[in-house]
Scaffold this motif. Structure first.
Motif, PDB file in Angstrom:
ATOM      1  N   LEU A   6       0.846  -1.194   0.000  1.00  0.00           N
ATOM      2  CA  LEU A   6       0.000   0.000   0.000  1.00  0.00           C
ATOM      3  C   LEU A   6       0.885   1.250   0.000  1.00  0.00           C
ATOM      4  O   LEU A   6       1.889   1.303   0.729  1.00  0.00           O
ATOM      5  N   TRP A  26      -2.607   0.310  -4.102  1.00  0.00           N
ATOM      6  CA  TRP A  26      -2.200  -0.998  -3.593  1.00  0.00           C
ATOM      7  C   TRP A  26      -1.967  -1.923  -4.765  1.00  0.00           C
ATOM      8  O   TRP A  26      -2.414  -1.668  -5.874  1.00  0.00           O
ATOM      9  N   TYR A  40     -13.584  -2.255  -4.563  1.00  0.00           N
ATOM     10  CA  TYR A  40     -12.756  -1.918  -3.395  1.00  0.00           C
ATOM     11  C   TYR A  40     -13.531  -0.963  -2.520  1.00  0.00           C
ATOM     12  O   TYR A  40     -14.528  -0.343  -2.927  1.00  0.00           O
ATOM     13  N   GLN A  41     -13.048  -0.847  -1.305  1.00  0.00           N
ATOM     14  CA  GLN A  41     -13.578   0.159  -0.389  1.00  0.00           C
ATOM     15  C   GLN A  41     -12.399   0.694   0.406  1.00  0.00           C
ATOM     16  O   GLN A  41     -11.566  -0.086   0.886  1.00  0.00           O
ATOM     17  N   ILE A  42     -12.327   1.994   0.518  1.00  0.00           N
ATOM     18  CA  ILE A  42     -11.267   2.594   1.331  1.00  0.00           C
ATOM     19  C   ILE A  42     -11.930   3.229   2.547  1.00  0.00           C
ATOM     20  O   ILE A  42     -12.940   3.934   2.414  1.00  0.00           O
ATOM     21  N   GLY A  69      -6.443  -0.514  -8.369  1.00  0.00           N
ATOM     22  CA  GLY A  69      -6.059  -0.004  -7.053  1.00  0.00           C
ATOM     23  C   GLY A  69      -4.957   1.010  -7.229  1.00  0.00           C
ATOM     24  O   GLY A  69      -4.027   1.095  -6.433  1.00  0.00           O
ATOM     25  N   TRP A  87      -5.384   4.391   6.945  1.00  0.00           N
ATOM     26  CA  TRP A  87      -6.367   3.968   5.953  1.00  0.00           C
ATOM     27  C   TRP A  87      -6.295   2.462   5.704  1.00  0.00           C
ATOM     28  O   TRP A  87      -5.270   1.829   5.945  1.00  0.00           O
ATOM     29  N   ARG A  88      -7.415   1.958   5.282  1.00  0.00           N
ATOM     30  CA  ARG A  88      -7.537   0.513   5.057  1.00  0.00           C
ATOM     31  C   ARG A  88      -8.189   0.303   3.710  1.00  0.00           C
ATOM     32  O   ARG A  88      -9.071   1.066   3.312  1.00  0.00           O
ATOM     33  N   VAL A  89      -7.715  -0.716   3.011  1.00  0.00           N
ATOM     34  CA  VAL A  89      -8.405  -1.073   1.770  1.00  0.00           C
ATOM     35  C   VAL A  89      -8.997  -2.474   1.902  1.00  0.00           C
ATOM     36  O   VAL A  89      -8.355  -3.384   2.418  1.00  0.00           O
ATOM     37  N   VAL A  91     -10.852  -5.328  -0.494  1.00  0.00           N
ATOM     38  CA  VAL A  91     -11.105  -5.625  -1.907  1.00  0.00           C
ATOM     39  C   VAL A  91     -11.945  -6.885  -2.034  1.00  0.00           C
ATOM     40  O   VAL A  91     -11.921  -7.762  -1.161  1.00  0.00           O
ATOM     41  N   PRO A 101      -8.345  -7.493   4.492  1.00  0.00           N
ATOM     42  CA  PRO A 101      -8.005  -6.080   4.264  1.00  0.00           C
ATOM     43  C   PRO A 101      -6.548  -5.784   4.618  1.00  0.00           C
ATOM     44  O   PRO A 101      -5.917  -6.550   5.346  1.00  0.00           O
TER      45      PRO A 101
END
Ligand code: BGC
Length: 921
Positions: A6, A26, A40-42, A69, A87-89, A91, A101
């Motif tokens: 990341l 990422w 994806y979600q951030i 990403g 922050w976190r991703v 997918v 994640p």
């Protein structure tokens, strides 16, 4: 499927980011064929723990359907200064299954220039030379060429008391010059040559360091050592020093911000309260070297408890004062505020220069009164020498050279760069000397002044360069080709010192645009140079004048004139390359106006579309041998190339009208080129290899003459016994164009050539880096003129792109960016029986390789990261023989046959075999 690596703004967990909307990325990996991200979600939060608590999140992108990403812009609330964001991703894969994640973080810097002016305003401080002129530098340092006196660096200190322990502390600092910050007796961070070199009049970078753990309740001392560096030292071959560059003296600017448990804040900044004093370094200059008198050390100067005797000149006070310099009394005294305004400060946006490895001596030749150390590798950095039990005052001298001439250092090619480091011993049982504010390009070091034989274990080389993450590897069955790859890598390391320099050793080390642009594609194979180049592009743009002309070098120094063809075109090539290789649209957007202005500048001055006017110091095919490519052929070809690139860039940036305009211009230039330079039989004016390479490589020939022109190129090479004549304008096209036009055998003949001129010739003669010139040293003429003969230039190493792209076979299709659609074209040939390459691309790991057995079975292995696809061209003349695990390849999961031994591959790892009658070994 797993997200990994990341990054924020193309860096891992950066501190001190000054970007309003940072871009998050990422990579993905998976064992599964056909793996791809479907969404994806951030999520972002102030504390790592808050990421799990939806109502405490600062930003939640929601589930976004996307396979990418790559460089996703922050879309949360406006960022606050000096704040950490976690922050976190998350997918989801192609089947809609969520993956584990991954978390990362970044921290903003001061964000706004006014922050430097805020309460406890920071001002530039330096030596009060009016009231306290610096002492004369030592005279026993064997200065040979330089005439200008080099003042000692600044040793700066500021004591302050803390009643409470801060919970967080950040040091924001920078210098006019190059500096190392100190806190409570220790060095802060591991940056070298900070703040790096930028177009200082437009941008000066500050560094951010987390210093929380170094502070204590009670007295603390913040300090810095600041040397001349690029600001005031010798730079380039320009004899003007000082003042003519940026300024005539070093200075320091810092803001230490402390946060306490109760939310309160305090700053310690550079102001008139600081003290400046003496230290062991008597002078330090990047070109000339460093002189350290260890007897002049002031123990404890940068730590609490130091007794400052500045104001008391009496002999009694002098007694026991550790601050004596050369036996004379000297103390710390008040600094001068040299500038009230902070200037154009920006946070450092890429990895700094660091010492990245230590290389041991492979041999030491001890002769009377001197030792010659061989590190076995031409490298860039400095020597670290352990000195054992010599008398106080013993003077030890280090000289550096890339090469030996009859057993002695060959230093003539350093020109005015003296590259001499001196150490005067303190007289302890063991002392370590490692200069701090200079660097040299060398493989050999000569040590004089030691009263004993030097042991190889007591001397090392510290390698330093901009710490771009290393991402590529190439290897094959031939040791000379592997040595070539190693030489290319070492050339890149050594010349990536804050800016992409031409060479690291002589009085030059400048950011020449042509060298950088010709090598850019190779550079991005070996390392992630995205952030490094994106920063340098700003310097290139800063150099552009009102007419639209770039400069030959950036930052502008020594030579300030409108750029030559190929040199100025670097301002177009590099932003475009950053888009292609890394998907960096923001840099392309930023640069677009400048790219276009450059093409307009050429066009305005050459309305007949042949670029013959305003060609600056037209260098031609620089360092070509035994050939003379007409300048107008070369410049017009580049005019066409840059125009075409501007059209493509406009398309990418969503401006089809502009794209159309430049496409038309490009068509006109191409016509003019053909009309003026192309004969009916496919000859190109000049009839040189580079003339054909440019015409073929840039698509400037009528279709029906392409094969004929390629034939003329091959004929020229063959007539010379497979020897090249290209300088560094043609060289990067040589093997790619030959391969593209069906002459891979000739490309391989050049790769394996070891007669002059060739890469192999330099290797046969001991090269461990790429030489500036094909004839740097030859059996027939010895050394080339010392006035221009570096043994560490990367430009002729631009063949590296072909090693990855065609020999191993890793490339991307013309429409692909950041390797979204791979073009895998492993190309067996020459005397190789196998080759393989791998690259950590912006999307994930790509690999391709092949091996060939005696029966003519070729095995190809390939890895395609999730989200990418690939077109694989199997090297076989028997398409029906392509199998995987015994089954026809086309029946395997993730594989689609495209005909003619071409296959489309989904993400995954593959191993194909095929028979080939043409490729028997
Ligand atoms: C540099 C080059 C540069 C050239 C300009 C040389 O001194 O070392 O690599 O591009 O000048 O022609």
């Amino acid at each position: 499927m797993t997200p990994y690596a990341l990054t924020t703004e193309q860096r891992t967990t950066p501190l001190g980011l000054d970007v309003a909307r940072p871009r998050l990325s990422w990579k993905l990996r998976s064992e599964e064929r056909g793996a791809a991200q479907s969404a994806y979600q951030i999520v972002a939060a102030a504390q790592a723990g808050d990421l799990d608590v939806p109502e405490r999140r600062l930003w939640d992108s929601g589930k976004v359907e996307s396979s990418s990403g790559l460089l996703i812009e922050w879309d949360g609330p406006e960022l606050a200064p000096s704040t950490r964001y976690h922050w976190r991703v998350l997918v989801w894969d192609q089947a809609g299954e969520p993956a584990t994640p991954a978390d990362s973080l970044f921290e903003t810097g001061l964000l706004r220039p006014e922050a430097w002016q805020a309460a406890g305003r920071a001002v530039w401080i330096g030596r009060d030379s009016v009231n306290h002129p610096p002492m004369d530098p030592p005279t026993d340092h064997d200065r040979t060429v330089a005439t200008h006196a080099l003042p000692p660096p600044l040793y700066l200190r500021r004591s302050f008391v803390l009643e409470r322990q801060p919970v967080r502390a950040r040091l924001y600092s920078t210098a006019h010059g190059i500096y190392q910050a100190r806190l409570n007796g220790s060095r802060v961070g591991d940056s070298e040559l900070a703040p790096g070199w930028t177009e200082y009049r437009h941008r000066l970078q500050y560094q951010t360091h987390d210093v929380t753990a170094s502070l204590q309740v009670g007295e603390n001392v913040l300090g810095a050592v600041v040397a001349d560096g690029w600001w005031a030292g010798y730079v380039g071959f320009d004899p003007r020093k000082p003042a003519a560059h940026y300024g005539d003296a070093p200075a320091f600017l810092a803001r230490l911000v402390l946060w306490f448990e109760d939310g309160s804040q305090r700053s310690v900044t550079t102001d008139g309260e600081w003290m400046e004093g003496p230290g062991p370094i008597q002078f330090s200059d990047m070109l000339m070297g460093e002189y350290v008198d260890a007897q002049a050390q002031v123990p404890g100067w940068d730590a609490p408890g130091f007794v400052d005797v500045t104001e008391d000149d009496s002999p009694e006070a002098s007694e026991g004062n550790p601050g004596g310099w050369g036996g004379r009394r000297s103390g710390f005294r008040a600094v001068a505020v040299v500038d009230e305004t902070p200037g154009p400060l920006v946070a450092e946006p890429d990895e700094p220069v660091r010492v990245t490895r230590t290389v041991g001596a492979v041999s030491v030749e001890n002769a009377t009164e001197k030792s010659i150390v061989d590190f076995g590798q031409n490298l860039v950095g400095r020597v670290r020498l352990t000195v054992r039990g010599v008398a106080a005052g013993t003077r030890i001298r280090l000289r550096h050279a890339e090469i030996l001439d009859q057993g002695e250092l060959y230093v003539a090619n350093l020109r005015r760069a003296e590259a001499i480091d001196t150490y005067v011993a303190r007289g302890e049982a063991e002392e370590v000397f490692e200069p701090q504010f200079t660097f040299h390009g060398f493989r050999f070091a000569e040590v004089t002044g030691l009263p004993y034989e030097l042991d190889a274990g007591d001397v090392q080389a510290q390698v330093l360069h901009s710490d771009t993450p290393w991402t590529g590897s190439f290897e094959c069955s031939d040791s000379t080709v592997n040595q070539l790859q190693s030489n290319i890598e070492w050339g890149q390391r050594g010349n990536w010192v804050s800016v992409p320099t031409d060479c690291p050793q002589r009085d030059e080390r400048l950011g020449w645009l042509a060298d950088a642009q010709i090598f850019a594609a190779t550079a991005s194979r070996n390392a992630d140079v995205s952030a490094f180049f994106a920063r340098w592009v700003l310097d290139v743009l800063d150099g552009q004048d009102d007419e639209g002309a770039f400069r030959d070098i950036a930052p502008v120094m020594s030579i300030n004139r409108q750029a030559a063809p190929v040199w100025g075109d670097g301002g177009v090539v590099i932003p475009w390359h950053l888009w292609r290789a890394y998907g960096d649209q923001r840099t392309l957007e930023r640069a677009f106006g400048g790219m276009r202005a450059w093409v307009d500048f050429i066009h305005r001055n050459n309305p007949d579309l042949l670029w013959r006017k305003r060609t600056g110091n037209s260098y031609g095919d620089w360092l070509q041998v035994d050939a003379w490519t007409p300048r107008a052929v070369l410049s017009t070809a580049w005019f066409a190339k840059s125009t075409e690139t501007v059209a493509e860039a406009a398309e990418v940036l969503g401006d089809p009208e502009t794209a159309q305009k430049y496409r038309q211009l490009h068509a006109g230039i191409r016509e003019a080129f053909i009309e003026a330079f192309v004969g009916p039989d496919g000859t190109v004016h000049g009839d040189t290899q580079t003339a054909y390479l440019l015409a073929l490589g840039f698509g400037l020939l009528p279709e029906h003459l392409v094969a004929a022109a390629a034939g003329h190129l091959v004929a020229d090479l063959k007539a010379r016994g497979n020897r090249l004549t290209t300088g560094f304008v043609g060289v990067n096209l040589l093997c790619p164009v030959l391969t593209e036009h069906g002459h891979a055998d000739v490309a391989y003949a050049l790769l394996h050539q070891d007669e002059y001129p060739s890469w192999g010739y330099s290797i046969r003669n001991g090269a461990t880096t790429i030489w500036e010139r094909w004839d740097g040293w030859t059996e027939h003429a010895g050394f080339q003129s010392a006035s221009m003969n570096s043994f560490n230039h990367y430009s002729l190493g631009s063949i590296g792109d072909w090693l990855f792209g065609r020999v191993a076979g890793i490339d991307q299709t013309p429409a692909s960016t950041a390797y979204s659609e791979l073009l895998l074209r492993p190309t067996p040939g020459g005397r190789l029986t196998w080759a393989k390459g791998s690259q950590e691309t912006a999307r994930g790991r790509v690999a391709c390789g092949w091996s060939l057995d005696q029966a003519g079975t070729v095995t190809v292995t390939a890895s395609v990261p999730p989200g990418s696809t690939a077109v694989l061209q199997m090297p076989t003349d028997d398409p029906s023989s392509v199998t995987e695990g015994g089954d026809p390849a086309a029946t395997r999961p993730g594989v689609e046959a495209l005909g003619n031994a071409h296959f489309r591959l989904a993400a995954g790892t593959y191993e194909f075999t095929a028979r080939s009658t043409a490729l028997r070994h």
